[in-house]
Design an enzyme around this catalytic site. Structure first.
Site, PDB file in Angstrom:
ATOM      1  N   PHE A 221      -0.069   6.005   4.711  1.00  0.00           N
ATOM      2  CA  PHE A 221       0.925   5.486   5.568  1.00  0.00           C
ATOM      3  C   PHE A 221       1.876   4.914   4.889  1.00  0.00           C
ATOM      4  O   PHE A 221       3.095   4.892   5.138  1.00  0.00           O
ATOM      5  CB  PHE A 221       0.184   4.457   6.532  1.00  0.00           C
ATOM      6  CG  PHE A 221      -0.745   4.718   7.381  1.00  0.00           C
ATOM      7  CD1 PHE A 221      -0.896   5.948   7.839  1.00  0.00           C
ATOM      8  CD2 PHE A 221      -1.615   4.039   8.254  1.00  0.00           C
ATOM      9  CE1 PHE A 221      -2.037   6.685   8.752  1.00  0.00           C
ATOM     10  CE2 PHE A 221      -2.330   4.269   9.256  1.00  0.00           C
ATOM     11  CZ  PHE A 221      -2.419   5.544   9.416  1.00  0.00           C
TER      12      PHE A 221
ATOM     13  N   GLY B 265       0.858  -1.054   0.044  1.00  0.00           N
ATOM     14  CA  GLY B 265       0.002  -0.066  -0.057  1.00  0.00           C
ATOM     15  C   GLY B 265       0.987   1.319  -0.144  1.00  0.00           C
ATOM     16  O   GLY B 265       0.396   2.292   0.693  1.00  0.00           O
TER      17      GLY B 265
ATOM     18  N   ALA C  40       0.317   5.700  -1.319  1.00  0.00           N
ATOM     19  CA  ALA C  40      -0.312   7.112  -0.487  1.00  0.00           C
ATOM     20  C   ALA C  40      -0.375   6.539   0.884  1.00  0.00           C
ATOM     21  O   ALA C  40      -0.008   5.635   1.389  1.00  0.00           O
ATOM     22  CB  ALA C  40      -1.901   7.107  -1.109  1.00  0.00           C
TER      23      ALA C  40
ATOM     24  N   ASP D   4      -1.525  -6.377  -6.176  1.00  0.00           N
ATOM     25  CA  ASP D   4      -2.977  -6.214  -5.513  1.00  0.00           C
ATOM     26  C   ASP D   4      -2.886  -7.496  -4.349  1.00  0.00           C
ATOM     27  O   ASP D   4      -3.085  -8.461  -4.599  1.00  0.00           O
ATOM     28  CB  ASP D   4      -4.048  -6.550  -6.773  1.00  0.00           C
ATOM     29  CG  ASP D   4      -5.417  -6.311  -6.237  1.00  0.00           C
ATOM     30  OD1 ASP D   4      -5.749  -6.065  -4.931  1.00  0.00           O
ATOM     31  OD2 ASP D   4      -6.609  -6.509  -6.974  1.00  0.00           O
TER      32      ASP D   4
ATOM     33  N   TYR E 247     -15.200  -4.461   9.108  1.00  0.00           N
ATOM     34  CA  TYR E 247     -13.598  -3.742   9.377  1.00  0.00           C
ATOM     35  C   TYR E 247     -13.119  -4.031  10.341  1.00  0.00           C
ATOM     36  O   TYR E 247     -11.959  -4.232  10.752  1.00  0.00           O
ATOM     37  CB  TYR E 247     -13.699  -2.256   8.729  1.00  0.00           C
ATOM     38  CG  TYR E 247     -12.553  -1.325   9.057  1.00  0.00           C
ATOM     39  CD1 TYR E 247     -11.335  -1.576   8.139  1.00  0.00           C
ATOM     40  CD2 TYR E 247     -12.408  -0.438  10.058  1.00  0.00           C
ATOM     41  CE1 TYR E 247     -10.214  -1.029   8.504  1.00  0.00           C
ATOM     42  CE2 TYR E 247     -11.263   0.213  10.538  1.00  0.00           C
ATOM     43  CZ  TYR E 247     -10.178  -0.264   9.686  1.00  0.00           C
ATOM     44  OH  TYR E 247      -8.871   0.415   9.861  1.00  0.00           O
TER      45      TYR E 247
ATOM     46  N   GLY F  25      -5.441  11.541   9.801  1.00  0.00           N
ATOM     47  CA  GLY F  25      -5.901  12.336   8.963  1.00  0.00           C
ATOM     48  C   GLY F  25      -4.624  12.678   7.643  1.00  0.00           C
ATOM     49  O   GLY F  25      -3.763  11.726   7.855  1.00  0.00           O
TER      50      GLY F  25
END
Length: 253
Positions: free
Chosen positions: A16, A11, A14, A58, A151, A185
């Site tokens: 973290f 990941g 973008a 992915d 989640y 954020g």
């Protein structure tokens, strides 16, 4: 001169993942940066020239994960640090109104992809008798909230998986850490979850949340500790947040 260590960050396009990639590269690591968006990865690799190997992968595709690891160049195969960052939340609807496809995607990415990548990476760490596995969990795995349903359950799974993984690896030199942030954020998390930029912005109105750089700083600290020190789990919240009280539904006559 000490050999340059290798980290794999999922990941990484973008949020973290991008901040962690930048910080580890700054710390002297070579970083395998994986994500689905090739253009973002290439920008990051150009920014950190020579220290980043971008790979389109992915996390919802287990076969692609295995193929990616098998096809890494020889000089990038000995992974010292795995950062399981990739994951997502979709929707905040209560259970009667949820989308089963959203649930499936969260489980496939947050749980199945993570455990498959971890198992494949740990095999090499065991052979070399060194390594560190970090996962990005969430306070949602500990504190339930309306709409958190699957989640939160995926993050609870990660917390328990990492503790059990540490137990399985007892007697080895491999370290295992779960990082559990609260309100953060400056990432795409809420935009992906809510599919509405205005609603996503409102999540952080009137707050000073954690930032991706705060998480990257934490990762840097944890992996930089002496090799005999293991941080099992670390829970982080901004000052403006606290664990919620137990909810009570009241009927007014």
């Amino acid at each position: 001169m000490a050999e340059q260590k290798i980290a794999l960050v999922t990941g990484a396009s973008a949020g973290f993942g991008r901040a962690i990639t930048r910080r580890l590269a700054h710390d002297g690591y070579k970083v395998i940066a994986t994500a689905r968006r090739q253009d973002k990865l290439e920008q990051l690799a150009q920014e950190l020239s020579g220290n980043v190997y971008p790979v389109v992968m992915d996390m919802a595709d287990s076969k692609e994960i295995e193929k990616t690891l098998q096809n890494l160049p020889a000089e990038w195969q000995e992974i010292d640090v795995l950062v399981n960052n990739a994951g997502l939340a979709l929707g905040v609807d209560p259970i009667p109104n949820i989308s089963l496809s959203d649930w499936d995607q969260m489980i496939q990415t947050n749980v199945i992809g993570l455990i498959h990548l971890t198992q494949l990476t740990i095999s090499g760490m065991l052979k070399r008798e060194k390594g560190h596995v970090l996962s990005l969990g969430s306070i949602a795995g500990t504190y339930p909230y309306p709409g958190g349903n699957v989640y939160g359950a995926t993050k609870a799974f990660i917390a328990q998986f990492m503790l059990n993984l540490k137990t399985d690896l007892l007697g080895t030199s491999i370290r295992v850490t779960n990082i559990e942030p609260g309100l953060c954020g400056g990432t795409e998390f809420s935009e992906v979850r809510l599919q509405d930029p205005q609603k996503a912005k409102a999540v952080y109105d009137g707050t000073t949340p954690l930032t991706a750089e705060d998480i990257a700083e934490t990762v840097s600290w944890i992996v930089g500790l002496p090799s005999h020190v293991n941080i099992n789990r670390i829970e982080m919240m901004p000052v403006c947040q606290a664990p919620a009280g137990v909810a009570v539904a009241r009927k007014i006559n």
